[in-house]
Design a protein around this motif. Sequence first.
Motif, PDB file in Angstrom:
ATOM      1  N   SER A   1     -16.522   9.384   3.557  1.00 44.93           N
ATOM      2  CA  SER A   1     -16.342   8.704   4.852  1.00 44.93           C
ATOM      3  C   SER A   1     -17.568   8.832   5.737  1.00 44.93           C
TER       4      SER A   1
ATOM      5  N   LYS B   1     -19.817   5.463   5.669  1.00 44.96           N
ATOM      6  CA  LYS B   1     -19.289   4.642   6.766  1.00 44.96           C
ATOM      7  C   LYS B   1     -19.747   5.167   8.132  1.00 44.96           C
TER       8      LYS B   1
ATOM      9  N   SER C   1      -8.084   0.343   1.744  1.00 48.43           N
ATOM     10  CA  SER C   1      -9.071   1.400   1.575  1.00 48.43           C
ATOM     11  C   SER C   1      -9.992   0.905   0.476  1.00 48.43           C
TER      12      SER C   1
ATOM     13  N   PRO D   1      -7.062   7.313   3.353  1.00 46.02           N
ATOM     14  CA  PRO D   1      -7.660   8.418   4.088  1.00 46.02           C
ATOM     15  C   PRO D   1      -6.858   8.797   5.331  1.00 46.02           C
TER      16      PRO D   1
END
Length: 323
Positions: A137, A141, A229, A322
């Motif tokens: 993550s 991102k 996701s 997540p």
Amino acid sequence: MTAPAALPDLGAYRRFVVAFSGGKDSLAALLHLLSLGVPAHAIELHHHDVDGQGPTFMDWPCTPAYVRAIADHFGIALYVSWREGGFARELARDDAPTAPIAFETPTGIGRAGGNGPAGTRGLFPQTSPDLRVRWCSPALKIDVLAAAIRNQPRFLDGRTLIITGERAEESPSRARYATIEPHRTSTLARAVDHWRPVHDWTERLIWDAIAQARIRPHPAYVLGWGRLSCRACIFGSPDQWATLRLVFPAAFRRVAAREAASGKTIHRSLTVTQLADRGTAFPAATLHPDELAQADDPVWSLSILADRWTLPAGAFGDHAGPP
Ligand code: SF4
């Protein structure tokens, strides 16, 4: 629609950056922004390509194209950003720094990073809310968006509002997020706030907003996934792994082979094959051949507006993803 708990003074912002995954929540956040009268020319969508413009490994092949089709539909600028080599390169990192970040800008491609300390990964991220061990993550991102903002001087000119679609209903950790706060890139010189406009929305409100706009949901939802996701998200439920193995066997094999090579399972104790064995494929996954083909295709070819909008099978369904 909900009364916004904390509506920022939208007139104070020069630009509105929507972190746009293509999922239902960021789509509803975008629709909400437009419904509040924010003009399309002041909005920009930022999408992070998890596979880093490389061959498909973790993500849905169609997602970047779906995001572009949405941007085109509304006449909104889209900027894609990625960690070079994406998930696969970071996973394979062996005595090397994390790869640089690349980001589209109004004038070309910018680059940042890539000069950190050498390190080795080799293991999939851990399925933990702790972002220090769930490395995908931040690496693919959160840090990518932050780098795109910190490394463009245009963000020093006027206030920026970052919009993301996390909802309290999704998980206890998301429930603790503030609705509005300074963004992590904000400094004395760079005014950036972070707003989560759908934080207190129910899933019903999210789907109502999308239905009203008649926007075709991402194919993942039509095939039975409840959240968008990565297609092979490390948090995948047994049913998601079973579905992936049934309808996208090559994608499943890639992850299963890489998991075996790492010598450690993604899940605490079960391989993705053992998880798939315990699950049941989503019935919808084999009922929609158009969406199934589109999901695996990096070229978008379906209409973005649905003639007859129907709630996708994944709505209110499997919410593994997540935390
Ligand atoms: S969607 Fe899942 S696999 Fe993809 S970056 Fe997020 S946590 Fe990692």
